[in-house]
Motif scaffolding. Structure first.
Motif, PDB file in Angstrom:
ATOM      1  N   ASP A 209      -2.638   6.248   2.337  1.00 30.16           N
ATOM      2  CA  ASP A 209      -1.185   6.376   2.480  1.00 30.16           C
ATOM      3  C   ASP A 209      -0.929   7.644   3.300  1.00 30.16           C
ATOM      4  OD1 ASP A 209       1.623   6.833   2.121  1.00 30.16           O
ATOM      5  OD2 ASP A 209       1.543   5.555   0.341  1.00 30.16           O
ATOM      6  N   VAL A 218      -1.878   7.079  -4.592  1.00 34.87           N
ATOM      7  CA  VAL A 218      -1.892   5.618  -4.674  1.00 34.87           C
ATOM      8  C   VAL A 218      -2.672   5.155  -5.894  1.00 34.87           C
ATOM      9  CG1 VAL A 218      -2.580   3.494  -3.495  1.00 34.87           C
ATOM     10  CG2 VAL A 218      -1.723   5.428  -2.172  1.00 34.87           C
ATOM     11  N   ASP A 263       2.185   3.378  -4.191  1.00 30.75           N
ATOM     12  CA  ASP A 263       2.265   4.836  -4.226  1.00 30.75           C
ATOM     13  C   ASP A 263       3.252   5.274  -5.304  1.00 30.75           C
ATOM     14  OD1 ASP A 263       4.895   4.730  -3.220  1.00 30.75           O
ATOM     15  OD2 ASP A 263       4.203   4.839  -1.152  1.00 30.75           O
TER      16      ASP A 263
END
Length: 619
Positions: A209, A218, A263
């Motif tokens: 991410d 995440v 996330d």
């Protein structure tokens, strides 16, 4: 000018006042000031105005644009006061100065273009062209500098050489959760064997991410109830896809795993990636027979080479692991050589006859078939096959009495003329090797000299007089008796009895001798018939017991409708056999034998009955 050093001549006061140098000294020319540390002094000898110490314009004038010092001077005798103006000229001796060494600005990454952020200007104690004249920003792709009232990030003046000062502006881009996690399968086995142990690694998954902090933190999971799980790796944002429970290809041969990454931003963003996994087969299933056990019925007289029946086993594995072959199990018993009259096709399980079966020789047998797959190692299972031979009417009745010396079915009976009606002349005895309706015998008169004299019992074969003899009746009578079975295609035999009518005295003597012989013969015939009956019935009783145990419990009519052609057959194979011997009828019902006392005397099995539960079905 700025930073004038000590002893520097500023100008000549005598000249400016129009006085000679001697006058200045005589009249005590001096600068009057309250400050002890004076900046200037006058030399009375030459009238020059000298700098007493170093002068800093910014210190004296406090940054004013024009820096002019007014000096009060005094002459005595007579007293005169004169003012001298000294202008301190600026030089470029000061660098522009920013407040603080650096500036930090927090900017959200979602800020729109054109957003402005205020910067504090730089300050320069110098004046005029020596003050801050311009600002410059280092080249970049994201920001530009707009100057209001002389403003740029890098400040400089126009001195020679110009003096510049730099200040670092730190732009901190504050993260916004605007990036969903990205899933990448870095290592993957698309096919795994079904015997893989829990904890077997299937794939390595990287999840990234681009956001930061919580926005970039995440978690990863698998949707649904599947025998797989994700295990965090030692490396950051790396996961291992592993098995968490046992696999079974026969239950489920493939999986579509949905990997979900999420996330921790607000709001959180998710992404999904599907992974297709095939479970490969291992040989972990034995072949299974469709039926267990098998029971087959074969009518005797089948053609050699004819297909009789087939066995079938199913293996839930695939490929070679599911390829089934068949063979007959050999237990080393040389007396039970099933393979001598049966052939088993190893590929499809079809069984064919190598010869024709004879019910009178073989009534039933059993063997085991083994089904093996082609896996490594091979797995197998076996099944017991019961085969019952069904009788057909292939035996004609055999006349046991009368039999002449040359073997023909002929006999002579002498009968006194004075016998009454109902007298037993003789009894025809016959035997049929078949069973059931095929062995049920009926007697009938085919030829008779006088129908009014003799009668024949169709069930017992007894010949009796219907009336007394008269003087006009002939002395010799010929009776031809037809004995036939009750098969679908009836078979028969004939016996001939010659009845000689004699006078009572002759008959008496002959009757005594003949009666003794006949009694002995009847005894012997009965004895031998019972021996024959016992030997023939022994194997039959065994097969009937097995047949009752298997077929009566199942109440199956499939095979009976196929092999039994009697329209009155009730769907069972519970048999009873009536044997007539002497004056008693012996009846075999299922596995037991009972004696009936209501049947007229006879000497031959004459009836085959079928009834569920072992009862007797009379005809």
């Amino acid at each position: 000018m700025e930073e004038v050093k000590e002893g520097t001549i500023v100008g000549n006061v005598a000249k400016d006042l129009g006085l000679d140098k001697g006058t200045l000294k005589e009249r005590k020319y001096r600068i009057v000031t309250e400050i002890k540390d004076t900046l200037f002094h006058v030399n009375p000898d030459d009238g020059n105005l000298y700098v007493s110490r170093k002068i800093d314009r910014e210190e004296v004038c406090d940054g004013s644009n024009a820096c002019v010092l007014n000096l009060k001077t005094v002459l005595e005798n007579p007293l005169e006061i004169h003012y001298i103006s000294v202008e301190i000229l600026d030089v470029n001796d000061n660098y522009p100065n920013f407040q603080g060494e650096e500036k930090t600005i927090d900017i959200s990454e979602s800020v729109t273009s054109g957003k402005s952020f205020q910067l504090q200007p730089a300050k320069d104690p110098d004046s005029g062209v020596f003050s801050v004249q311009q600002y410059k920003l280092n080249a970049n792709d994201h920001f530009r500098l707009e100057v209001k009232d002389k403003g740029k990030e890098e400040a400089s003046d126009k001195g020679l050489p110009p003096l510049t000062t730099e200040k670092n502006v730190i732009i901190k881009i504050l993260d916004v959760n605007d990036n969903a996690p990205e899933i990448e399968v870095t290592s993957f086995s698309s096919s795994i064997p079904e015997d893989s142990r829990p904890g077997t690694t299937v794939a390595l998954i990287s999840v990234n991410d681009r956001d930061s902090r919580l926005n970039g933190k995440v978690t990863c999971s698998i949707e649904g109830d599947v025998p797989f799980t994700l295990s965090p790796s030692l490396q950051d944002k790396m996961f291992s896809l592993v098995t968490k429970s046992a696999l079974d290809r026969e239950t489920q041969s493939q999986y579509v795993l949905s990997i979900v990454a999420k996330d921790q931003g607000q709001p959180s963003l998710t992404s999904e990636k599907n992974i297709f996994i095939v479970i490969s087969d291992v040989n972990d299933n034995s072949p299974e027979f469709v039926l267990k056990p098998y029971s087959f019925y074969i009518t005797e007289g089948n053609e050699a080479g004819a297909q009789l029946f087939s066995v079938q086993a199913v293996d839930q594995d695939e490929g070679e692991n599911a390829h089934v072959s068949y063979h007959i199990y050999r237990d080393g018993n040389e007396e039970n050589k099933v393979t001598s009259f049966l052939n088993l096709n190893s590929e499809n399980g079809q069984i064919t006859a190598l010869k024709s079966f004879d019910f009178e020789t073989l009534k039933s047998f059993q063997f085991q078939v083994v089904a093996s797959d082609s896996g490594t190692p091979s797995l197998s299972s076996n099944v017991t096959v019961h085969v019952f031979i069904l009788d057909q009417n292939d035996n004609a009745p055999v006349i046991l009495y009368p039999v002449s010396s040359n073997g023909s079915a002929e006999g002579v009976e002498e009968l006194p003329r004075n016998v009454n009606a109902g007298h037993l002349v003789t009894k025809v005895r016959a035997y049929d090797a078949d069973i059931g309706y095929n062995g049920w015998l009926l007697f009938s008169l085919q030829e008779v000299t006088d129908h009014s004299l003799f009668g024949l019992d169709r069930y017992t074969g007894q010949i009796r007089t219907l009336r007394s003899f008269t003087e006009t009746d002939e002395a010799e009578h010929k009776l031809v008796i037809l004995v036939k079975d009750n098969g679908n295609v009836s078979l028969s035999a004939t016996a001939t009895v010659l009845v000689k009518v004699v006078e009572p005295r002759e008959a008496f003597a002959a009757s005594d001798v003949k009666s003794s012989a006949k009694d002995a013969e009847d005894t012997n015939v009965t004895f031998y018939l019972m021996i024959t009956l016992a030997s023939v019935s022994a194997l039959f009783i065994i097969s009937i017991i097995v047949l009752i145990a298997m077929q009566c419990s199942k109440s199956s009519t499939d095979y009976t409708s196929k092999y039994l052609q009697d329209t009155n057959y009730d769907g069972t194979l519970c048999h009873s056999i009536q044997y007539r011997s002497g004056d008693k009828r012996y009846m075999l019902v299922g596995p037991r034998m009972s004696v009936g006392s209501t049947i007229v005397p006879g000497a031959r099995p004459t009836h085959w009955c079928c009834q569920t539960g072992g009862g007797l079905l009379r005809r």
